[in-house]
Design an enzyme around this catalytic site. Structure first.
Site, PDB file in Angstrom:
ATOM      1  CG  ASP A 181      28.594   3.348 -23.654  1.00 14.67           C
ATOM      2  OD1 ASP A 181      29.240   3.652 -22.636  1.00 14.67           O
ATOM      3  OD2 ASP A 181      27.366   3.136 -23.643  1.00 14.67           O
ATOM      4  CD  GLU A 265      32.420   4.933 -19.849  1.00 15.08           C
ATOM      5  OE1 GLU A 265      32.158   5.852 -19.054  1.00 15.08           O
ATOM      6  OE2 GLU A 265      31.601   4.054 -20.148  1.00 15.08           O
ATOM      7  CG  ASP A 348      23.665   2.315 -24.861  1.00 26.88           C
ATOM      8  OD1 ASP A 348      23.894   2.775 -23.732  1.00 26.88           O
ATOM      9  OD2 ASP A 348      22.909   1.346 -25.063  1.00 26.88           O
TER      10      ASP A 348
END
Length: 365
Positions: A181, A265, A348
């Site tokens: 992340d 991501e 997170d």
């Protein structure tokens, strides 16, 4: 077949530096002249002009003094940029190359052995043998295709040598997964709860950079002292960039060796830096560069990098029961308890676990 580039630092002598400067100038000139003629021809006829460097050598005989393949590559680059604009105007029209730019480069191709790398020297057309700092040996099955010679703003010379080789890497079935992340300050948080403790090199050097850049701004343009100070500032920026790149290379290599599949991501870093107004912090950690390093390192070992859609609600979903808590849209909430199962989450780490789980689903889909 696959391609791989090796970047080496080169040390040209005084005569070779003059020849490099001449080649940089000729490549820039032919690019700008051909672009100007294309624009003029299109305004007059509304048609595209197919011009080549050979057409200009009679008028400008000094173009014959440099490598012809370097000029040909400038033509190819212009033709590509020109064609891309007509296919998609959003890309933008080709721009003229500035003589004042401190980033200089040209590309030449290997034809009939005119370029070789051996015994810590590189042989270049019209230049000859240039001393090379060869930090790694070239595998025997690699075939040299082209070389891009560049000069940085601090005055250093580099040769990026492109090789072609037979790609025999076989994809392996992923068994170990890691979710990452993005973190603005620590680069990332992974699904194991670890973080790399990114040193934030730009922030460390910011005070010194401001002082040196302030000196530069007060110096008279065109003076020798200003040019010396410009190089001094460029060296400071170059050091920060090299420190960042070294850290990212080492970190991505450690992850690649330990895991078969890495899930991240698919973020638009440019849009994030503009929207969140944290451009300095986002640019400092180099997340985009880190993902690029991860991707090619994993592919070299037959492993995978899986990108999860940026609209996937990784921070809102409970990684234990799947409950979606929309209140966590607020970025100030760094920890929360799931209303359904009561699990306490670090924002997170929970997001990294969700990214890993979603990446596993995509990998086996």
């Amino acid at each position: 077949m696959a391609n791989k580039a090796y970047k080496f630092r080169i040390y040209p002598n005084a005569e070779q530096q003059i020849m490099f400067a001449k080649t940089f100038g000729c490549v820039r000139f032919i690019y700008n002249r051909m672009l100007a003629d294309k624009i003029k021809y299109y305004e007059e006829t509304k048609q595209k002009l197919n011009n080549t460097p050979a057409q200009y050598k009679k008028e400008f005989e000094w173009l014959k003094e440099v490598d012809s393949l370097a000029l040909a590559n400038a033509q190819i680059n212009l033709q590509t940029a020109y064609g891309n604009f007509f296919r998609s105007p959003k890309i933008g029209f080709p721009k003229f190359k500035s003589k004042k730019s401190n980033q200089k480069s040209y590309t030449t191709n290997c034809v009939n052995g005119n370029i070789t790398v051996e015994n810590y020297y590189i042989k270049l057309p019209k230049i000859g043998l240039v001393k090379l700092k060869q930090h790694r040996m070239i595998p025997s099955g690699y075939k040299l295709k082209s070389v891009t010679v560049s000069q940085t703003s601090s005055g250093k010379y580099y040769a990026s040598v492109l090789f072609e080789y037979e790609n025999q890497v076989q994809e392996i079935e992923p068994k170990t997964f890691l979710g990452l992340d993005f973190s603005m300050h620590e680069l990332y948080r992974d699904s194991n709860g670890d973080e790399p403790c990114y040193p934030r090199y730009y922030r460390q050097a910011e005070k010194r950079l401001k002082r040196e850049q302030r000196k530069l701004s007060l110096m008279q343009k065109g003076s020798k002292n200003r040019d010396k100070q410009r190089i001094r500032v460029a060296k400071h920026h170059e050091k920060v960039a090299n420190q960042r790149k070294d850290f990212l290379h080492k970190q991505s290599k450690q992850i690649t060796n330990a895991y078969d599949c890495v899930c991240v991501e698919d973020l638009n870093m440019k849009a994030m830096s503009q929207a969140l107004q944290f451009g300095k912090s986002i640019s400092d950690n180099g997340w985009g560069m880190f993902v690029t390093f991860l991707k090619y390192k994993l592919e070299e070992q037959g492993k995978k990098l899986v990108k999860v859609d940026k609209f996937f609600a990784s921070s809102q979903i409970c990684s234990c029961c799947g409950y979606k808590n929309t209140e966590t849209k607020n970025l100030s909430i760094r920890a929360w308890d799931c209303p359904k199962c009561g699990t306490h989450h670090d924002r997170d780490i929970n997001a990294a676990i969700n990214i890993r789980n979603e990446g596993m689903r995509i990998a086996f889909a």
